[in-house]
Scaffold this active site. Structure first.
Site, PDB file in Angstrom:
ATOM      1  N   ARG A   1      43.550  -6.628   4.900  1.00 17.42           N
ATOM      2  CA  ARG A   1      44.863  -6.012   4.659  1.00 17.42           C
ATOM      3  C   ARG A   1      45.850  -7.039   4.123  1.00 17.42           C
ATOM      4  O   ARG A   1      46.697  -6.701   3.290  1.00 17.42           O
ATOM      5  CB  ARG A   1      45.406  -5.344   5.931  1.00 17.42           C
ATOM      6  CG  ARG A   1      46.733  -4.601   5.711  1.00 17.42           C
ATOM      7  CD  ARG A   1      46.961  -3.521   6.725  1.00 17.42           C
ATOM      8  NE  ARG A   1      46.039  -2.415   6.567  1.00 17.42           N
ATOM      9  CZ  ARG A   1      46.193  -1.409   5.710  1.00 17.42           C
ATOM     10  NH1 ARG A   1      47.253  -1.364   4.912  1.00 17.42           N
ATOM     11  NH2 ARG A   1      45.309  -0.436   5.647  1.00 17.42           N
TER      12      ARG A   1
ATOM     13  N   HIS B   1      44.978  -7.322   0.567  1.00 23.60           N
ATOM     14  CA  HIS B   1      45.467  -6.106  -0.098  1.00 23.60           C
ATOM     15  C   HIS B   1      46.961  -6.188  -0.367  1.00 23.60           C
ATOM     16  O   HIS B   1      47.452  -5.781  -1.421  1.00 23.60           O
ATOM     17  CB  HIS B   1      45.153  -4.892   0.780  1.00 23.60           C
ATOM     18  CG  HIS B   1      45.717  -3.606   0.289  1.00 23.60           C
ATOM     19  ND1 HIS B   1      46.904  -3.081   0.770  1.00 23.60           N
ATOM     20  CD2 HIS B   1      45.270  -2.738  -0.640  1.00 23.60           C
ATOM     21  CE1 HIS B   1      47.151  -1.939   0.168  1.00 23.60           C
ATOM     22  NE2 HIS B   1      46.184  -1.703  -0.698  1.00 23.60           N
TER      23      HIS B   1
END
Length: 210
Positions: A42, A45
């Site tokens: 994440r 990301h």
């Protein structure tokens, strides 16, 4: 123009691409747990930066400590309103937690210049004066992290990812050396978006256990 419009599909495809790039370019990568993998991916990301495979430090058992603290309803304290705004409040509420940021609190605004310290430092003082279990989430202010270490506090854990060129790397090195349970960004990189991404990844992993 033909492009993906659905936000859930965009995110899903992004994580597939991240996994494919790691498999192709860093096949030696091993994650300690599903939650560890979720946090690192994440952050990648959020930043589109694969350096996080190497620079995100996890102290032993820190993810378990954070998860248990969240389950017990600990309070999160951020160093910026940006970090606070990026954290998923719906999931926090479901866990019985809340998030606070005192950077603009009148007590902080008044006391910081009197003491000759940054507002981030004064905000840590205010937070430490409150009762209850605390999880500190710092993405911007090295002085907040230094202050927390100076006060010899014992929080549930510290997310220490301040970004910058003045004191940022040093503050995170000090956090790692302190022995406090922490997730830290080694070097200059970091940011409020990274701090929020780390918390959200953990919350999303815990969501199925609610």
């Amino acid at each position: 123009m033909n492009y993906i419009k659905n936000p859930q599909e965009i995110e899903k495809n992004s994580f597939v691409i991240i996994g494919d790039i790691i498999a192709a370019e860093r096949p030696e990568t091993r994650f300690a747990s599903a939650m560890h993998e979720a946090v690192v991916k994440r952050v990648i990301h959020t930043t589109a930066d694969f350096d996080w495979l190497d620079i995100l430090h996890f102290s032993p058992d820190v993810l378990a400590r954070i998860a248990e603290g969240l389950r017990r309803g600990c309070t999160l304290y951020t160093d910026t309103t940006m970090a606070m705004s990026g954290i998923n409040k719906t999931l926090l509420k479901q866990m019985g937690c809340e998030c606070r940021c005192y950077i603009s609190d009148p007590r902080v605004v008044e006391s910081a210049p009197v003491q000759g310290i940054t507002r981030s430092m004064a905000a840590v003082d205010v937070a430490l004066a409150e009762p209850g279990e605390k999880l500190f989430v710092f993405g911007n202010a090295p002085t907040a992290l230094f202050r927390l270490l100076e006060r010899q506090a014992s929080p549930v854990a510290v997310i220490g990812v301040p970004v910058g060129f003045v004191g940022a790397a040093e503050s995170k090195d000090a956090l790692v050396a302190s022995g406090l349970p922490c997730i830290a960004a080694l070097g200059r990189k970091g940011g409020s978006n990274v701090a929020a991404a780390i918390i959200n990844a953990i919350l999303y992993q815990l969501r199925g256990a609610l």
